[in-house]
Scaffold this motif. Structure first.
Motif: not given
Length: 450
Positions: A117-118, A120-129, A153-163, A182-186
């Motif tokens: 749901g974060v 920053g963590a998702s993009v950085v992790t995917l970018g590094i790996l 960016t899916l982390g801001i939509l799919l639960p447990p999204s802080i947004m 939010a599950v089906l839209p994600g």
């Protein structure tokens, strides 16, 4: 109208000038509210009302306790090594086909979104790996960076999204309903991403060549390895969401389960140390502090804006537009989309949603939905639109996160071009959600039928 609503228009102008000046948005919001109390005929005692609203609406809000725990959960999962192991498994499972690496990144983005749901963590992790491996295997830089940025960016939509937690508080919608809606839209978004990537792989295979697999494993061994690495994050997500849907825990209590579960998973992978724990807590405090300051500033701004007639101004502007219900909805979503070019989702949520929600409730879409369902549908539409704000220049934060971990030779212009097709795909998803509201409404109806 300018003469009648000069003060609220002035507040909006000062707010925009303050934001473009580069001053911290939280202080611009709060400072604008205080400034217009002092410059207008509002009594100074009105400042006491602002303090009461901040305390009653922010500090004493039990729901917001979920925010730091979900942030902690995402950061701890990112540091546990689970994402790295899963990406390696997905790479070997799908890397032997054209576009396989991109599809693996998209699937991992889906799993990380449900686990963190974060963004920053998702993009950085995917970018590094993922990015170095994709580039080493001859992937087009635009395709590689666009896939990573959009999947992150899916982390801001799919639960447990802080947004979704904050939107539930703003719109007075149960967070559990938003999580389920939010599950089906994600999944729809991921499906659109994958269709696009498969199409590119078929017609422009040179942009997404197959990965050279060096580890000799059978397909069955690869599948078993992938399923093993998926068990832990999926189990954690099921505990968090399942406890909410089953009515066993509130979102705040479920967030605590997620935080504890992420810590246990980090310990089982032998990645838990005092350094990791301290760093996670520190980053959690920074992110939570930023969010809370924006909420406090937006509360101050909103109280004064409402007192000076801001909501009436917005309603009058909408009434003056030559649009029916659907045209008005498109216009409101377009405003949010444009604001996403220059503002973060937190500011947009706390400034715009309280103004737009009453307008949407008053519209007749002819769908036969209840007021609660209309607000749920509107919230998911806004959530998908706000997701695009992370991919649109000049302030697309996912793009800057990715640039920070990109190898030499990957320019900001490349990242912008790579994100463009995925912005179009996200807008297509918004269109589908407007045409088929059941994509947001059906699952909550099913889950909470009793």
């Amino acid at each position: 109208m300018i003469a009648q609503y000069g003060l609220p228009l002035g507040m909006v102008l000062v707010l925009l000038l303050g934001i473009f000046s580069g001053y911290p948005v939280a202080f611009v919001l709060g400072g604008t509210g205080v400034l217009f109390v002092l410059l207008t005929d509002l009594p100074n005692l009105f400042l006491g009302t602002m303090v009461s609203r901040v305390y009653g609406g922010v500090i004493a809000n039990w729901l917001l306790v979920a925010v730091p725990m979900f942030v902690y959960m995402g950061l701890m999962l990112e540091r546990s090594g689970l994402a790295r192991n899963l990406l390696i498994s997905l790479q070997y499972m799908m890397g032997g086909m054209r576009g396989g690496l991109a599809l693996a990144v998209a699937l991992l983005g889906l799993i990380l979104a449900a686990g963190t749901g974060v963004i920053g963590a998702s993009v950085v992790t995917l970018g590094i790996l993922g990015l170095p491996v994709m580039l080493q295997n001859g992937y087009n830089k635009e395709i590689a960076t666009g896939t990573i940025a959009a999947s992150g960016t899916l982390g801001i939509l799919l639960p447990p999204s802080i947004m979704l937690v904050l939107m539930g508080d703003i719109l007075s919608i149960p967070v559990g309903d938003l999580f389920v809606a939010a599950v089906l839209p994600g999944v729809l978004l991921v499906g659109l991403y994958m269709i696009f990537l498969i199409t590119v792989a078929i017609f422009r295979g040179d942009l997404m060549p197959a990965m050279a697999v060096t580890e000799k494993l059978t397909r069955l061994q690869m599948f078993i390895r992938m399923m093993r690495d998926m068990v832990a994050p999926i189990a954690l997500v099921m505990v968090v969401l399942g406890s909410i849907i089953a009515g066993l825990a509130t979102p705040t209590e479920a967030a605590s389960l997620g935080a504890i579960g992420a810590t246990i998973l980090a310990a089982t992978t032998r990645q838990l140390s005092w350094k990791v724990l301290g760093g996670t807590i520190f980053e959690t405090g920074k992110i939570t502090g930023m969010i809370m300051f924006v909420i406090i500033g937006a509360t101050c701004f909103g109280v004064v804006f409402a007192r000076l007639g801001g909501p009436h101004m917005i309603a009058s502007m909408v009434d003056a537009m030559p649009f029916e219900a659907w045209g008005t909805l498109i216009m409101l979503l377009a405003i949010i989309f444009v604001l996403g070019f220059v503002l973060e989702w937190i500011e947009i949520s706390y400034v715009v949603l309280p103004l737009f929600a009453p307008i949407v409730i008053a519209l007749d879409f002819g769908l036969g939905l209840s007021t609660t369902e209309i607000m749920l549908w509107f919230a998911i539409l806004v959530a998908v639109v706000l997701q695009t704000s992370f991919l649109t220049p000049p302030f697309g934060y996912a793009l800057f996160y990715l640039k920070g971990v990109s190898p030499k030779g990957v320019t900001m212009a490349m990242i912008y071009r790579g994100a463009a097709p995925f912005v179009v795909l996200q807008l297509a998803a918004v269109g589908l959600l407007m045409l088929f509201p059941a994509l947001a409404i059906w699952l909550p109806r099913l889950a909470f039928a009793n």
